[in-house]
Scaffold this active site. Sequence first.
Site, PDB file in Angstrom:
ATOM      1  N   ASP A  11       1.044  -1.440   0.292  1.00  0.00           N
ATOM      2  CA  ASP A  11       0.539   0.297   0.331  1.00  0.00           C
ATOM      3  C   ASP A  11       1.075   1.258   0.263  1.00  0.00           C
ATOM      4  O   ASP A  11       1.044   1.890   0.622  1.00  0.00           O
ATOM      5  CB  ASP A  11      -1.109   0.255   1.475  1.00  0.00           C
ATOM      6  CG  ASP A  11      -1.870  -1.240   1.338  1.00  0.00           C
ATOM      7  OD1 ASP A  11      -2.168  -1.590   0.117  1.00  0.00           O
ATOM      8  OD2 ASP A  11      -2.018  -1.400   2.681  1.00  0.00           O
ATOM      9  N   LEU A  62      -7.795  -4.720  -8.171  1.00  0.00           N
ATOM     10  CA  LEU A  62      -8.675  -3.660  -8.424  1.00  0.00           C
ATOM     11  C   LEU A  62      -9.656  -4.158  -8.471  1.00  0.00           C
ATOM     12  O   LEU A  62     -10.582  -2.476  -8.621  1.00  0.00           O
ATOM     13  CB  LEU A  62      -8.571  -3.576 -10.253  1.00  0.00           C
ATOM     14  CG  LEU A  62      -6.766  -3.351 -10.287  1.00  0.00           C
ATOM     15  CD1 LEU A  62      -6.128  -2.679 -11.643  1.00  0.00           C
ATOM     16  CD2 LEU A  62      -5.684  -2.022  -9.932  1.00  0.00           C
ATOM     17  N   LYS A  63     -10.557  -4.855  -8.390  1.00  0.00           N
ATOM     18  CA  LYS A  63     -11.809  -4.540  -7.980  1.00  0.00           C
ATOM     19  C   LYS A  63     -12.681  -4.272  -9.163  1.00  0.00           C
ATOM     20  O   LYS A  63     -13.401  -3.263  -9.049  1.00  0.00           O
ATOM     21  CB  LYS A  63     -12.006  -3.663  -6.687  1.00  0.00           C
ATOM     22  CG  LYS A  63     -11.653  -4.711  -5.509  1.00  0.00           C
ATOM     23  CD  LYS A  63     -11.789  -3.630  -4.339  1.00  0.00           C
ATOM     24  CE  LYS A  63     -11.075  -4.069  -2.564  1.00  0.00           C
ATOM     25  NZ  LYS A  63      -9.473  -3.741  -2.567  1.00  0.00           N
ATOM     26  N   LEU A  64     -12.349  -4.499 -10.715  1.00  0.00           N
ATOM     27  CA  LEU A  64     -13.326  -4.304 -11.175  1.00  0.00           C
ATOM     28  C   LEU A  64     -14.613  -4.320 -11.263  1.00  0.00           C
ATOM     29  O   LEU A  64     -14.951  -5.933 -10.792  1.00  0.00           O
ATOM     30  CB  LEU A  64     -13.598  -5.541 -12.208  1.00  0.00           C
ATOM     31  CG  LEU A  64     -11.172  -4.961 -13.173  1.00  0.00           C
ATOM     32  CD1 LEU A  64     -11.352  -5.388 -14.184  1.00  0.00           C
ATOM     33  CD2 LEU A  64     -11.161  -3.633 -13.249  1.00  0.00           C
ATOM     34  N   ASP A  66     -17.659  -3.189 -13.710  1.00  0.00           N
ATOM     35  CA  ASP A  66     -18.587  -2.784 -14.344  1.00  0.00           C
ATOM     36  C   ASP A  66     -19.744  -3.314 -15.413  1.00  0.00           C
ATOM     37  O   ASP A  66     -19.554  -4.387 -15.590  1.00  0.00           O
ATOM     38  CB  ASP A  66     -17.340  -1.870 -15.788  1.00  0.00           C
ATOM     39  CG  ASP A  66     -17.772  -0.584 -16.339  1.00  0.00           C
ATOM     40  OD1 ASP A  66     -19.008  -0.566 -17.007  1.00  0.00           O
ATOM     41  OD2 ASP A  66     -17.058   0.563 -16.085  1.00  0.00           O
ATOM     42  N   PRO A  68     -20.122  -6.166 -18.945  1.00  0.00           N
ATOM     43  CA  PRO A  68     -19.638  -6.922 -19.365  1.00  0.00           C
ATOM     44  C   PRO A  68     -18.544  -7.451 -20.231  1.00  0.00           C
ATOM     45  O   PRO A  68     -17.377  -7.301 -20.170  1.00  0.00           O
ATOM     46  CB  PRO A  68     -21.103  -8.019 -19.651  1.00  0.00           C
ATOM     47  CG  PRO A  68     -22.341  -7.939 -18.123  1.00  0.00           C
ATOM     48  CD  PRO A  68     -21.970  -6.831 -18.701  1.00  0.00           C
ATOM     49  N   GLN A 189     -10.367  -1.579   9.140  1.00  0.00           N
ATOM     50  CA  GLN A 189     -10.500  -2.746   9.795  1.00  0.00           C
ATOM     51  C   GLN A 189     -11.803  -2.660  10.265  1.00  0.00           C
ATOM     52  O   GLN A 189     -11.025  -2.893  11.306  1.00  0.00           O
ATOM     53  CB  GLN A 189      -9.738  -3.513   9.060  1.00  0.00           C
ATOM     54  CG  GLN A 189      -8.503  -3.971   8.339  1.00  0.00           C
ATOM     55  CD  GLN A 189      -9.259  -4.323   6.815  1.00  0.00           C
ATOM     56  OE1 GLN A 189     -10.280  -3.890   6.322  1.00  0.00           O
ATOM     57  NE2 GLN A 189      -7.810  -3.617   5.606  1.00  0.00           N
TER      58      GLN A 189
END
EC number: 4.1.1.23
Length: 233
Positions: A11, A62-64, A66, A68, A189
């Site tokens: 990080d 990156l936790k996409l 959007d 498909p 957290q």
Amino acid sequence: MLEKCPIIALDFSDLASVTTFLEHFPKEELLFVKIGMELYYSEGPSIIRYIKSLGHRIFLDLKLHDIPNTVRSSMSVLAKLGIDMTNVHAAGGVEMMKAAREGLGEGPILLAVTQLTSTSQEQMQVDQHINLSVVDSVCHYAQKAQEAGLDGVVASAQEVKQIKKQTNEHFICLTPGIRPPQTNQLDDQKRTMTPEQARIVGADYIVVGRPITKAENPYQAYLDIKEEWNRIK
């Protein structure tokens, strides 16, 4: 059982900080590291190439989330970088997750983010308007991820046992929010466990950030967490 390595969350905001941090580790110590949004958006694909040149494995976080087609094409690009693991948001739905799998191919591990470990029961119900318990919401997303052909999920260690029951024992559970027993620092957290507790409940991977990156001796902190993580056989 093979020895497991905790995934170190890099990080940091730039390459210089990463190289300074990695200097604490012997070159022969091959790591599994997490590259998140801040570092990737700062340095771009070059940070992936640099870390891979050192022989380390990479979880690109990156936790996409959007439509498909966009996720499919984005995953196709990421696959060319040689990453070992990446993720999408399960909230994007089954079709989006299937598209991610198609775009990424069968090499890298593909996980779905369920509920962030910073999300409390109250936040989930008020902000997301989900009138379930956190564990029920997480398990629902896990089942959808399995249906879409993903390898596993990102979830709190507190939900691992139930996830394995609702899917199967081979369905991967990666758990952030891991804190050594001697630390009092919870930061943002909310649902946390120690490395040993996470292993006991069946977590397959753990992600550890500040307890290693902010330690006075990062390498020793890493070894201590690694030892605790592998204590349960």
